[in-house]
Scaffold this motif. Structure first.
Motif, PDB file in Angstrom:
ATOM      1  N   THR A  67      51.821 -15.254   7.120  1.00  0.00           N
ATOM      2  CA  THR A  67      51.481 -16.673   7.060  1.00  0.00           C
ATOM      3  C   THR A  67      50.157 -16.803   6.332  1.00  0.00           C
ATOM      4  O   THR A  67      49.232 -16.032   6.555  1.00  0.00           O
ATOM      5  CB  THR A  67      51.355 -17.258   8.474  1.00  0.00           C
ATOM      6  OG1 THR A  67      52.585 -17.032   9.154  1.00  0.00           O
ATOM      7  CG2 THR A  67      51.074 -18.744   8.437  1.00  0.00           C
ATOM      8  N   ARG A  68      50.118 -17.748   5.450  1.00  0.00           N
ATOM      9  CA  ARG A  68      48.882 -17.987   4.718  1.00  0.00           C
ATOM     10  C   ARG A  68      48.655 -19.480   4.588  1.00  0.00           C
ATOM     11  O   ARG A  68      49.498 -20.281   4.978  1.00  0.00           O
ATOM     12  CB  ARG A  68      48.915 -17.303   3.357  1.00  0.00           C
ATOM     13  CG  ARG A  68      50.026 -17.770   2.486  1.00  0.00           C
ATOM     14  CD  ARG A  68      50.101 -16.940   1.228  1.00  0.00           C
ATOM     15  NE  ARG A  68      51.054 -17.571   0.329  1.00  0.00           N
ATOM     16  CZ  ARG A  68      50.949 -17.581  -0.959  1.00  0.00           C
ATOM     17  NH1 ARG A  68      49.941 -16.977  -1.531  1.00  0.00           N
ATOM     18  NH2 ARG A  68      51.836 -18.167  -1.705  1.00  0.00           N
ATOM     19  N   LEU A  69      47.567 -19.832   3.999  1.00  0.00           N
ATOM     20  CA  LEU A  69      47.212 -21.237   3.845  1.00  0.00           C
ATOM     21  C   LEU A  69      47.599 -21.692   2.445  1.00  0.00           C
ATOM     22  O   LEU A  69      47.206 -21.095   1.452  1.00  0.00           O
ATOM     23  CB  LEU A  69      45.700 -21.415   4.055  1.00  0.00           C
ATOM     24  CG  LEU A  69      45.222 -22.787   4.454  1.00  0.00           C
ATOM     25  CD1 LEU A  69      45.919 -23.279   5.710  1.00  0.00           C
ATOM     26  CD2 LEU A  69      43.721 -22.761   4.666  1.00  0.00           C
ATOM     27  N   CYS A  70      48.400 -22.737   2.374  1.00  0.00           N
ATOM     28  CA  CYS A  70      48.786 -23.327   1.096  1.00  0.00           C
ATOM     29  C   CYS A  70      48.236 -24.758   1.040  1.00  0.00           C
ATOM     30  O   CYS A  70      47.800 -25.306   2.046  1.00  0.00           O
ATOM     31  CB  CYS A  70      50.303 -23.360   0.958  1.00  0.00           C
ATOM     32  SG  CYS A  70      51.049 -21.725   0.873  1.00  0.00           S
ATOM     33  N   TYR A  71      48.302 -25.348  -0.145  1.00  0.00           N
ATOM     34  CA  TYR A  71      47.762 -26.700  -0.324  1.00  0.00           C
ATOM     35  C   TYR A  71      48.804 -27.574  -1.014  1.00  0.00           C
ATOM     36  O   TYR A  71      49.482 -27.137  -1.941  1.00  0.00           O
ATOM     37  CB  TYR A  71      46.479 -26.661  -1.160  1.00  0.00           C
ATOM     38  CG  TYR A  71      45.377 -25.886  -0.479  1.00  0.00           C
ATOM     39  CD1 TYR A  71      44.515 -26.525   0.398  1.00  0.00           C
ATOM     40  CD2 TYR A  71      45.222 -24.525  -0.703  1.00  0.00           C
ATOM     41  CE1 TYR A  71      43.509 -25.812   1.036  1.00  0.00           C
ATOM     42  CE2 TYR A  71      44.223 -23.815  -0.066  1.00  0.00           C
ATOM     43  CZ  TYR A  71      43.369 -24.463   0.806  1.00  0.00           C
ATOM     44  OH  TYR A  71      42.383 -23.762   1.438  1.00  0.00           O
ATOM     45  N   ASP A  72      48.887 -28.819  -0.559  1.00  0.00           N
ATOM     46  CA  ASP A  72      49.807 -29.751  -1.209  1.00  0.00           C
ATOM     47  C   ASP A  72      49.111 -30.389  -2.412  1.00  0.00           C
ATOM     48  O   ASP A  72      47.998 -30.015  -2.773  1.00  0.00           O
ATOM     49  CB  ASP A  72      50.331 -30.796  -0.216  1.00  0.00           C
ATOM     50  CG  ASP A  72      49.241 -31.700   0.343  1.00  0.00           C
ATOM     51  OD1 ASP A  72      48.117 -31.705  -0.198  1.00  0.00           O
ATOM     52  OD2 ASP A  72      49.515 -32.424   1.323  1.00  0.00           O
ATOM     53  N   CYS A  80      51.930 -21.781   5.304  1.00  0.00           N
ATOM     54  CA  CYS A  80      53.189 -21.455   4.641  1.00  0.00           C
ATOM     55  C   CYS A  80      53.477 -19.966   4.844  1.00  0.00           C
ATOM     56  O   CYS A  80      52.568 -19.169   5.072  1.00  0.00           O
ATOM     57  CB  CYS A  80      53.165 -21.830   3.160  1.00  0.00           C
ATOM     58  SG  CYS A  80      51.855 -21.067   2.215  1.00  0.00           S
ATOM     59  N   HIS A  81      54.726 -19.631   4.768  1.00  0.00           N
ATOM     60  CA  HIS A  81      55.153 -18.260   5.034  1.00  0.00           C
ATOM     61  C   HIS A  81      55.625 -17.596   3.744  1.00  0.00           C
ATOM     62  O   HIS A  81      56.238 -18.241   2.894  1.00  0.00           O
ATOM     63  CB  HIS A  81      56.301 -18.253   6.051  1.00  0.00           C
ATOM     64  CG  HIS A  81      55.964 -18.983   7.304  1.00  0.00           C
ATOM     65  ND1 HIS A  81      55.097 -18.485   8.243  1.00  0.00           N
ATOM     66  CD2 HIS A  81      56.337 -20.200   7.768  1.00  0.00           C
ATOM     67  CE1 HIS A  81      54.972 -19.345   9.232  1.00  0.00           C
ATOM     68  NE2 HIS A  81      55.721 -20.404   8.965  1.00  0.00           N
ATOM     69  N   ARG A  82      55.306 -16.346   3.633  1.00  0.00           N
ATOM     70  CA  ARG A  82      55.740 -15.561   2.479  1.00  0.00           C
ATOM     71  C   ARG A  82      56.377 -14.284   3.000  1.00  0.00           C
ATOM     72  O   ARG A  82      55.800 -13.586   3.828  1.00  0.00           O
ATOM     73  CB  ARG A  82      54.539 -15.223   1.598  1.00  0.00           C
ATOM     74  CG  ARG A  82      54.956 -14.591   0.291  1.00  0.00           C
ATOM     75  CD  ARG A  82      53.757 -14.328  -0.570  1.00  0.00           C
ATOM     76  NE  ARG A  82      53.526 -12.891  -0.491  1.00  0.00           N
ATOM     77  CZ  ARG A  82      52.422 -12.297  -0.849  1.00  0.00           C
ATOM     78  NH1 ARG A  82      51.400 -12.999  -1.264  1.00  0.00           N
ATOM     79  NH2 ARG A  82      52.311 -11.003  -0.775  1.00  0.00           N
ATOM     80  N   THR A  83      57.576 -14.006   2.513  1.00  0.00           N
ATOM     81  CA  THR A  83      58.263 -12.791   2.913  1.00  0.00           C
ATOM     82  C   THR A  83      58.282 -11.822   1.734  1.00  0.00           C
ATOM     83  O   THR A  83      58.699 -12.169   0.639  1.00  0.00           O
ATOM     84  CB  THR A  83      59.704 -13.090   3.369  1.00  0.00           C
ATOM     85  OG1 THR A  83      59.656 -14.008   4.459  1.00  0.00           O
ATOM     86  CG2 THR A  83      60.417 -11.827   3.799  1.00  0.00           C
ATOM     87  N   ALA A  84      57.804 -10.638   2.000  1.00  0.00           N
ATOM     88  CA  ALA A  84      57.842  -9.559   1.016  1.00  0.00           C
ATOM     89  C   ALA A  84      58.658  -8.435   1.637  1.00  0.00           C
ATOM     90  O   ALA A  84      58.903  -8.420   2.852  1.00  0.00           O
ATOM     91  CB  ALA A  84      56.436  -9.090   0.694  1.00  0.00           C
TER      92      ALA A  84
END
Length: 130
Positions: A67-72, A80-84
């Protein structure tokens, strides 16, 4: 497999794909004619490594979600989540005698595959003269 090894493998694959697009008809023909032999050589190398180690390696991709911080668009933060995916290797027991007999069969097939590859490459050179 480490990140650096994966990254260099991906770069190598990208270069190979890029170069294959530039390959001449003769080069593509030779690559096709020698594909079985090269595949068999890779299998032999893997089996020899398994025998030397005393066990096989099972490779699988495991998803890792962070989970990281994203911006609109208005620069408001939201999570927001990122799967690697990462590769893990697990040792697997094998019957060494069975692996040795498999290796002997593959080496016997290799001689035939090499003769076929040489004949195929020769035919390619005759068909597609450069």
């Amino acid at each position: 497999m480490s990140y650096k090894k994966r990254a260099s493998a991906l770069v190598g694959l990208a270069l190979l794909l890029g170069l294959s697009a530039c390959a001449t008809p003769q080069q593509r023909c030779i690559a096709s004619a020698t594909a079985d032999m090269r595949s068999l050589q890779a299998q032999i190398k893997t089996t020899e490594a398994t025998i030397a180690r005393g066990y096989a390696l099972h490779r699988q991709s495991v998803p890792v979600t962070s989970t990281r911080l994203c911006y609109d668009r208005k620069r408001r933060p939201f999570p927001c989540h990122r799967t690697a995916f990462r590769q893990i290797e697990t040792p697997v027991t094998v019957d060494i005698d069975n692996e040795k007999s498999k290796l002997a069969r593959m080496k016997a097939k290799l001689a035939q595959a090499q003769r076929k590859a040489v004949a195929g490459a020769k035919a390619c050179r005759e068909t597609y003269r450069e």
